[in-house]
Design a protein around this motif. Sequence first.
Motif, PDB file in Angstrom:
ATOM      1  N   UNK A  70      23.943  -6.078  -2.884  1.00 43.45           N
ATOM      2  CA  UNK A  70      25.020  -5.467  -2.116  1.00 43.45           C
ATOM      3  C   UNK A  70      25.137  -6.054  -0.719  1.00 43.45           C
ATOM      4  N   UNK A  71      24.169  -6.862  -0.313  1.00 41.81           N
ATOM      5  CA  UNK A  71      24.166  -7.427   1.026  1.00 41.81           C
ATOM      6  C   UNK A  71      23.198  -6.711   1.943  1.00 41.81           C
ATOM      7  N   UNK A  72      22.714  -7.437   2.952  1.00 40.63           N
ATOM      8  CA  UNK A  72      21.794  -6.887   3.951  1.00 40.63           C
ATOM      9  C   UNK A  72      20.607  -6.152   3.318  1.00 40.63           C
ATOM     10  N   UNK A  73      19.888  -6.880   2.467  1.00 36.74           N
ATOM     11  CA  UNK A  73      18.604  -6.448   1.896  1.00 36.74           C
ATOM     12  C   UNK A  73      18.738  -5.482   0.724  1.00 36.74           C
ATOM     13  N   UNK A  74      19.922  -4.975   0.431  1.00 36.54           N
ATOM     14  CA  UNK A  74      20.082  -3.890  -0.532  1.00 36.54           C
ATOM     15  C   UNK A  74      20.482  -4.409  -1.908  1.00 36.54           C
TER      16      UNK A  74
END
Length: 421
Positions: free
Chosen positions: A53-57
């Motif tokens: 999903x972006x940014x580590x997620x």
Amino acid sequence: MASFPDFVNENEIAKSWFVGELLTPSAPFDQKSGWETWTVSFAPDGSYFAWSQGHRIVRLIPWSQCLNNFTLDGNVINNVGDRRLSTQNSDGQQKNIPREHTIDCGDVVWGLAFGSSVPEKQSRCANIEWHRFKFGQDQLLLATGLNNGRIKIWDVYTGKLLLNLMDHTEVVRDLTFAPDGSLILVSASRDKTLRVWDLKDDGNMIKVLRGHQSWVYCSAFSPDSSVLCSVGASKAVFLWDMDTYTMIRKLEGHHNDVVSCEFSPDGALLATASYDTRVLVWDPCTGSVLFEFGHLFPPPTLIFAGGENDRWVRSVSFCHDGQSIASIADDRIIRFWNIEQKSPQAIAPLSNGLCCAFSIDGSVLAAGTRDGSVYFWATPRIISSLQHLCRMAIRRVMSTDEVKKLPVPDRVVDFLSYRIM
């Protein structure tokens, strides 16, 4: 969702049916680097869908839950991105019930892959008397490749971290599990290597595959797990023997970086996508190009194909019917191809698309974008001929060289070799 670019005449070609979307909650840093959905994936048993999903997620959602939210008239489904997670049940008897999870991987996620185990499939390691982890038949794992070069292995049913693999020195761009249930994992990295890990041996690394002179973007196993394809910068397409861990051959034909690859379900075909505006479909046994699907007409010159051309093909995926191929390019179009036709069978609009994957039954295509969202389209329906089904059954157990030795007419050999349709 996007509209078709101006150069597309919507009346000239069929449009694929949009069925739903999973939107990422908006935030002030939406447009910053790290928000991209680099990978989407379906679990081998069809129970889960996952995307970075972006940014580590990484989001894990039961696929049945997604299907329930898809409407039958093609309207947008409900946004499940903001929905509360299901309560996790710690009861061991309930652990295999699909539940929604949000996983914080600690760094930007580039690659992810599902892996499932087969207990009778033996590990390749020498010492198998003691292991930290004993994987059962219902085990489902998720591997995530991170920006810092690490690979994290998660239990899909519980969302718990199981292993942390550290050996790459650059971004882990792609991950793929052997489909035979052995839990052999291959990672492709910007450090110019592929590394082979045995998760049944507690994640020990068993081999480093060297040969790429630049970044490795993607890798894919053949259906029988005997051959690995890896693609990367500098037009590289390599085939590896996964029994001896040696290179079989290098395929020559692309004119720019090759960024995506996938085998057909019978293993007789290999599709590769490149920044040179083309998807090439190869016979991996002979190294010859059987089909070429161009995304720019007229075809670009070699100089134009090898540079910035606004038609970079970002991803390719083979459908499980063995006939359909989907591709995503920078011209804001998803194309659905049939190997029997030179023109797309159907198209769909998509801005900033990066990756795509067919569902296990082949009925839906998922596509990830730069804003962390995922969009879904119904796959154009194809009724496979009896001849094609027989061909796939034969090619699952016979290579091209073996087919050529069959005591049958040359035309039948050409058909079984996908040289005529």
